[in-house]
Design a protein around this motif. Structure first.
Motif, PDB file in Angstrom:
ATOM      1  N   HIS A 292     -69.923  -1.085 -16.984  1.00  0.00           N
ATOM      2  CA  HIS A 292     -69.957  -1.798 -15.709  1.00  0.00           C
ATOM      3  C   HIS A 292     -70.184  -0.747 -14.622  1.00  0.00           C
ATOM      4  O   HIS A 292     -69.619   0.356 -14.699  1.00  0.00           O
ATOM      5  CB  HIS A 292     -68.656  -2.557 -15.473  1.00  0.00           C
ATOM      6  N   MET A 297     -65.808   1.215 -18.068  1.00  0.00           N
ATOM      7  CA  MET A 297     -65.537   0.035 -18.894  1.00  0.00           C
ATOM      8  C   MET A 297     -66.849  -0.491 -19.493  1.00  0.00           C
ATOM      9  O   MET A 297     -67.794  -0.784 -18.762  1.00  0.00           O
ATOM     10  CB  MET A 297     -64.899  -1.070 -18.044  1.00  0.00           C
ATOM     11  N   PRO A 298     -66.903  -0.580 -20.828  1.00  0.00           N
ATOM     12  CA  PRO A 298     -68.176  -0.981 -21.435  1.00  0.00           C
ATOM     13  C   PRO A 298     -68.540  -2.434 -21.111  1.00  0.00           C
ATOM     14  O   PRO A 298     -67.727  -3.332 -21.263  1.00  0.00           O
ATOM     15  CB  PRO A 298     -67.925  -0.810 -22.931  1.00  0.00           C
ATOM     16  N   ALA A 299     -69.780  -2.611 -20.673  1.00  0.00           N
ATOM     17  CA  ALA A 299     -70.283  -3.972 -20.428  1.00  0.00           C
ATOM     18  C   ALA A 299     -71.017  -4.480 -21.651  1.00  0.00           C
ATOM     19  O   ALA A 299     -71.026  -5.670 -21.937  1.00  0.00           O
ATOM     20  CB  ALA A 299     -71.212  -3.968 -19.224  1.00  0.00           C
ATOM     21  N   SER A 300     -71.647  -3.572 -22.379  1.00  0.00           N
ATOM     22  CA  SER A 300     -72.337  -3.988 -23.605  1.00  0.00           C
ATOM     23  C   SER A 300     -72.601  -2.778 -24.503  1.00  0.00           C
ATOM     24  O   SER A 300     -72.679  -1.646 -24.041  1.00  0.00           O
ATOM     25  CB  SER A 300     -73.653  -4.683 -23.270  1.00  0.00           C
ATOM     26  N   PHE A 301     -72.680  -3.072 -25.802  1.00  0.00           N
ATOM     27  CA  PHE A 301     -73.132  -2.091 -26.785  1.00  0.00           C
ATOM     28  C   PHE A 301     -74.323  -2.734 -27.485  1.00  0.00           C
ATOM     29  O   PHE A 301     -74.220  -3.896 -27.865  1.00  0.00           O
ATOM     30  CB  PHE A 301     -72.087  -1.837 -27.882  1.00  0.00           C
ATOM     31  N   MET A 320     -73.058  -6.900 -29.251  1.00  0.00           N
ATOM     32  CA  MET A 320     -71.804  -7.655 -29.382  1.00  0.00           C
ATOM     33  C   MET A 320     -72.106  -9.137 -29.276  1.00  0.00           C
ATOM     34  O   MET A 320     -72.829  -9.569 -28.372  1.00  0.00           O
ATOM     35  CB  MET A 320     -70.831  -7.295 -28.260  1.00  0.00           C
TER      36      MET A 320
END
Lengths: 394, 671
Positions: A292, A297-301, A320
């Motif tokens: 983000h 903070m991960p928004a996507s992998f 995901m």
């Protein structure tokens, strides 16, 4: 005999059995949740949920309990006999009947999954410098195997596999010997440890097993996350007809297998996670972790991969909640690394790989259960409203 | 957990560097410790309104400055406003403007809540004349800044569950002081002037021969400065030592040092599209961008200059408003061009309307009116009034939930805070529908209790967490389909379980007062309602739990993994199935159904909140601290209720004799 059969039928179709089984399931689910504070999910699953019975110890008191596997088996019988076959068939029980069919279907799906699914992971590296970029097999998270392979001089490999189930639960003092007509030697394993470390004998402080080439195998407590365990064992190859013995330590963290030469033939022996082949190859082209904005903070992998099958290639994106489903296998984006890699460093991407013949059963059973419960609830509601209206007008 | 503590330690170490700020280091106006400075100015209401709507990127999302201010003050003080010693109410946005533009005055405002004066003992500060829990101004705490940060770094390495209250208090104080210091020094760069008197002419020439320049002037001239350096060094980065390069290097070092602290607020929309450049810029990153980037940032540099104008005119309300309006308009224009502004006014409207607070008050009123109807059931006007107020309260809560869905473009439940709102709203709705069917006043009463209790809990939770309640979600949760199906249905299941438990409290209480004998129809109606709500709950709990498994199958590759949160949902399903089968099998009757439904309520509480406290499993994003005490209180109260019910049930069965003469429905006949 008939009385006995009737008695059994009455027992297996009774509300009493249903309540008892549901109560024990409730207790075991609670205990299994609580115990995860102290031990790994894998161990909890083995002890509580995959077992037919168990002895639960609290404050030194052993409490025998049925395991979830046994309870679900009995509950399925109870559901079929009492909730489907013997239930009074009427409009009032129609919804319940449908819901029971849905639950039995779901339990059957669970049974199929438990006995015939394959679960593991495939880890691929960008540009292939630090590990494989392409694979057509995946490894189990928890199961082990010993692979004995002959390396013929003209190329190719002949493999024989000893499944982990046959040796991993051996008590420390026990041994197991495996014999094959295809091998000129017998394989004996001993001192099996689920989690272990190989150290120079001088550092073992008396805690290790026999010393081989100056090294010994030290048994370690199991890790909280069972997939982090490194199994180890002692192996002896005894040439048939009273020939020579060859001893070695096999450890899961070894990079290379143990290689033994017997006359003109060369064999390798390796302890590793169980592997399964998939009928296609996957190549990792690119992995991306997007945070983000302005945060960590991960928004996507997501991984861009190429699927190669029979000479045909296809570019696919796995992220995901968007797995790749193909040929009965499903690949999920489940991990990545190295976690603190500098920008530009090649990353690796880990896919959970699952082959589950009952993959779609939960969804369909969910529809059926929802329909059944909805019918039953609406019927009850309508009756309740009618009763209240009668009361109001009386 | 370990990573968190290390990050906290690193952040606190960085905070120590902030004491070099001229204001924080005491170079600005210093307050007299004996007599706190009374706030000597106020902001024009229209200026505050304007700046509340200013878009900022914070924690990865675009939000109004008001939201940042609200939660920052909530975190430090525990409230969204404070009062000055002369009784003037200062809203969070006004306080934030004070901190940014008048840090010397903000330091004197008593906004730091110290929950236990033992924390002050630990850091070596006195607290004469103060209560054990009291509020302090920054300047009162400032002498111990270094000690606080040192201790906090030490305590950050202690696992959260092993920290005592003093250690936790020191850590909280340290992070609050760090936040304050970051904000108070944020505009140091805007207050800074760079005298040019000693610079060579070739350098001052770039700035038109002015005697001093501002930070924005230097940033705007970044390419000219860069070009000058290249000319001076003849294309070599190192090796030339001239008057110009020395002055230039001094300026760049100064610039870097001055803008270092200006990182807390990302006020400048990035150039280009939101997809290509999602990260907004703070003054620090804008400065860096200006010297290194490949895209023009003239618009943003112009905004930097306006920010300096605002700082210069902070004592002149009219001039400040004019500058603030220019900044606001420039920001909104850039954000709108990127498609990032449209939700900002909705969010401001949401917080200004304070719908959840009004809903709480309305539920409170509905509860009082309902209580009145208990003593005067024939007063139709009060009955209608209580029902009407409940519908209004529900409408307010529903409107609030809807606005949150619009702001975040998400289904109604995606955080623990939202589960409270949703459970409350659904529970009240079911209670009102049930009341519409039964018209006995029971569901209305229970609905009012649930509504008031739920909204009160939501309010307390928001205050306790003091974090944005509409945050970004971790990758696995970022799916509207599953949030709309699994999470919503499971939460409706929670709602029904809680409602059934509340109605059952009424039954158990009624039973203790002999209502089974004196008002059997009333008690039967309670049982029917409980049974109906349980069926409703079972439907949603079972479907929601299975949908969760299907989501897990799509995300993690397995339908069921015995994860604590999954198990919690399963426990609710199993307990409700036990109740219904025991009821149908005749093993329990009305009283048993009520007692087991109360236990069911505890099972829901465990699943909803308890499993998050175990600190294990894949649903760790639901972890929350500080609710253990509340859960223990709830568990203790319910334990007493169940014990009393058990004793009553025992005495009741003895009194009824072996045949069991208590009026109940016949076994095996579901109501």
């Amino acid at each position: 005999m008939k009385r006995l059969l009737n008695g059994l039928l009455a027992l297996f179709s009774s509300y009493g059995l249903a309540v008892t089984l549901l109560f024990f399931l409730f207790v075991l689910t609670f205990l299994g949740t609580w115990e995860q504070r102290f031990t790994s999910l894998y161990e909890v699953q083995r002890q509580f949920f995959d077992s037919t019975w168990l002895v639960y110890r609290r404050f030194g008191v052993p409490i025998p309990l049925p395991g979830v596997y046994l309870l679900l088996t009995l509950l399925s019988i109870n559901l079929i006999v009492g909730g489907i076959v013997r239930i009074r068939k009427s409009s009032a029980t129609f919804g319940i009947l449908i819901a029971h069919v849905g639950i039995v279907t779901m339990l059957a799906g669970g049974l199929i999954e438990y006995h015939s699914s394959q679960k593991g992971h495939m880890t691929l590296h960008e540009n292939g410098q630090r590990g494989p970029q392409q694979a057509d097999e995946f490894k189990s998270y928890h199961e082990w195997e010993i692979v004995v392979a002959e390396i013929p001089r003209q190329g190719g490999v002949i493999e024989l596999v000893i499944p982990g189930k046959q040796f991993i639960d051996l008590r420390p003092e026990a041994t197991a010997t495996f014999v094959s007509d295809e091998l000129p030697f017998d394989v004996t394993v001993s001192r099996v440890a689920r989690n272990s470390r190989v150290v120079p004998a001088s550092q073992a402080r008396g805690g290790g097993g026999p010393v081989i080439d100056g090294f010994t195998l030290v048994d370690l407590p199991q890790m909280k996350e069972a997939e982090q365990d490194s199994a180890g064992l002692y192996v002896t190859l005894s040439e048939k007809n009273g020939g020579a013995r060859h001893d070695a330590i096999l450890w899961a963290m070894q990079d290379l297998p143990w290689v033994v030469e017997m006359g003109a033939r060369t064999y390798s022996v390796d302890l590793s996670r169980r592997r399964w082949k998939v009928p296609f190859s996957i190549v990792l082209d690119d992995f991306r972790k997007v945070d983000h904005p302005g945060t960590m903070m991960p928004a996507s992998f997501e991984s861009d991969v190429t699927k190669i099958e029979g000479g045909a290639t296809e570019r696919i994106n796995i992220s995901m909640n968007r797995p790749l489903r193909h040929a009965g296998y499903t690949l999920f984006q489940s991990g990545w690394g190295p976690q603190n890699a500098a920008p530009g460093t090649p990353l690796f991407s880990t896919f959970s790989v699952v082959r589950n013949p009952a993959d779609s059963v939960p969804l369909w059973s969910c529809y059926v259960i929802a329909a059944g419960l909805l019918i039953h609830f609406v019927q009850k509601l309508v009756r309740h409203i009618q009763a209240e209206n009668r009361r109001a007008t009386a | 957990m370990r990573t968190h503590t290390l990050l906290a330690a690193a952040a606190l170490a960085a905070a120590a560097a902030l004491v070099t700020s001229p204001i924080l280091a005491g170079e600005g106006p210093v307050a007299d410790a004996a007599s706190p400075v009374v706030r000597a100015h106020s902001w024009l209401p229209e200026t505050v309104k304007l700046l509340e709507e200013l878009p900022v990127q914070d924690d990865g999302r675009i939000k109004p400055l008001r939201t940042v201010a609200d939660f920052q003050l909530l975190k430090i003080r525990g409230t969204r406003s404070h009062r000055t010693p002369d009784g003037v109410k200062v809203k969070a946005a006004e306080w934030l403007l004070d901190v940014l533009f008048h840090p010397e005055h903000a330091k004197t405002q008593e906004v730091f809540t110290i929950a236990d004066d033992a924390v002050l003992h630990a850091v070596g500060l006195g607290h004469e004349g103060k209560k054990r829990r009291d509020r302090y101004a920054y300047f009162e705490l400032e002498p111990a800044f270094t000690r606080i940060m040192t201790l906090a770094q030490e305590y950050a390495h202690v696992e959260a569950q092993n920290r005592d209250t003093v250690q936790q208090g020191v850590l909280t104080l340290a992070t609050n002081m760090r936040d304050f210091a970051e904000l108070a020094s944020f505009l140091d760069f805007a207050r800074r002037r760079y005298p040019t008197a000693e610079w060579p002419e070739r350098l001052t020439g770039i700035f038109g021969g002015r005697t001093e320049i501002r930070t924005s002037d230097a940033v705007a001239a970044s390419w000219q400065l860069h070009g000058l350096r290249l000319v001076e060094t003849d294309g070599h980065q190192h090796g030339a030592d001239t008057d110009v390069t020395r002055a230039l290097d001094g300026l760049l070092k100064d610039l870097s040092r001055t803008t270092f602290a200006a990182n807390r607020l990302a006020l400048f929309p990035a150039p280009g599209t939101a997809d290509a450049r999602p990260t907004w810029m703070s003054p620090a990153s804008l400065t860096e961008q200006a010297f290194t980037a490949d895209v023009p940032v003239e618009g943003q540099i112009e905004m930097l200059g306006i920010l300096e104008d605002m700082t210069d005119s902070a004592d002149d309300p009219a001039a400040f408003h004019e500058a603030a309006k220019r900044f606001h308009d420039a920001s909104v224009a850039l954000a709108t061009g990127r498609g990032e502004y449209e939700k900002v006014p909705v969010e401001v409207a949401y917080y200004r309307a304070d719908l959840m607070h009004w809903s709480l008050l309305a539920f409170g009123l509905a509860f009082l009116l309902t209580a009145w109807t208990w003593t005067a059931p024939r007063l139709k006007a009060v009955v209608i009034g209580s029902q009407g107020v409940m519908w209004v309260a529900l409408a307010l809560a529903t409107a609030g939930i809807t606005m949150r869905c619009i702001i975040r473009s998400r289904p109604p439940v995606s955080t623990l805070y939202e589960t409270i709102l949703f459970v409350t709203a659904v529970g009240v709705l079911v209670a009102l529908i049930s009341e519409r069917i039964g018209r006995r006043g029971i569901s209305r009463s229970v609905g009012a209790v649930l509504g008031f209790g739920g909204m009160f809990l939501a309010n307390r939770y928001e205050m306790h967490e003091a974090k944005d309640t509409m945050p970004n979600l971790v990758a696995v949760l970022d799916t509207n389909f599953w949030l709309a199906t699994h999470v919503t249905t499971v939460t409706i299941g929670y709602s029904a379980g809680i409602l059934a438990a509340l109605i059952s409290h009424v039954y158990v209480g009624g039973s203790m007062f002999g209502l089974e004998r004196r008002a059997p129809q009333f008690m039967k109606s309670l049982t029917r309602t409980t049974y109906g709500v349980l069926c409703f709950g079972l439907l949603f709990s079972v479907v929601g739990t299975i949908l969760g498994g299907i989501w897990a199958n799509d995300s993690w590759g397995r339908f069921w993994g015995w994860d604590p949160k999954e198990n919690g949902a399963l426990l609710i399903c199993l307990w409700e199935l036990i109740i219904l089968h025991a009821r149908m099998g005749g093993y329990i009757r009305d009283f048993g159904l009520a007692v087991m439904s109360i236990i069911g309520g505890l099972v829901v509480v465990f699943s909803w909140w308890g499993v998050n406290l175990l600190g294990i499993g894949l649903h760790s994003y639901g972890f929350t601290t500080g609710v253990m005490g509340v859960l223990l209180i709830v568990g203790s109260i319910e334990g007493v209720v169940l014990l009393a019910a058990g004793v009553h049930g025992f005495l009741r069965s003895r009194a009824a004799g072996p045949t069991g003469a208590t009026p109940t429905l016949p076994p095996g006949v579901p109501v």
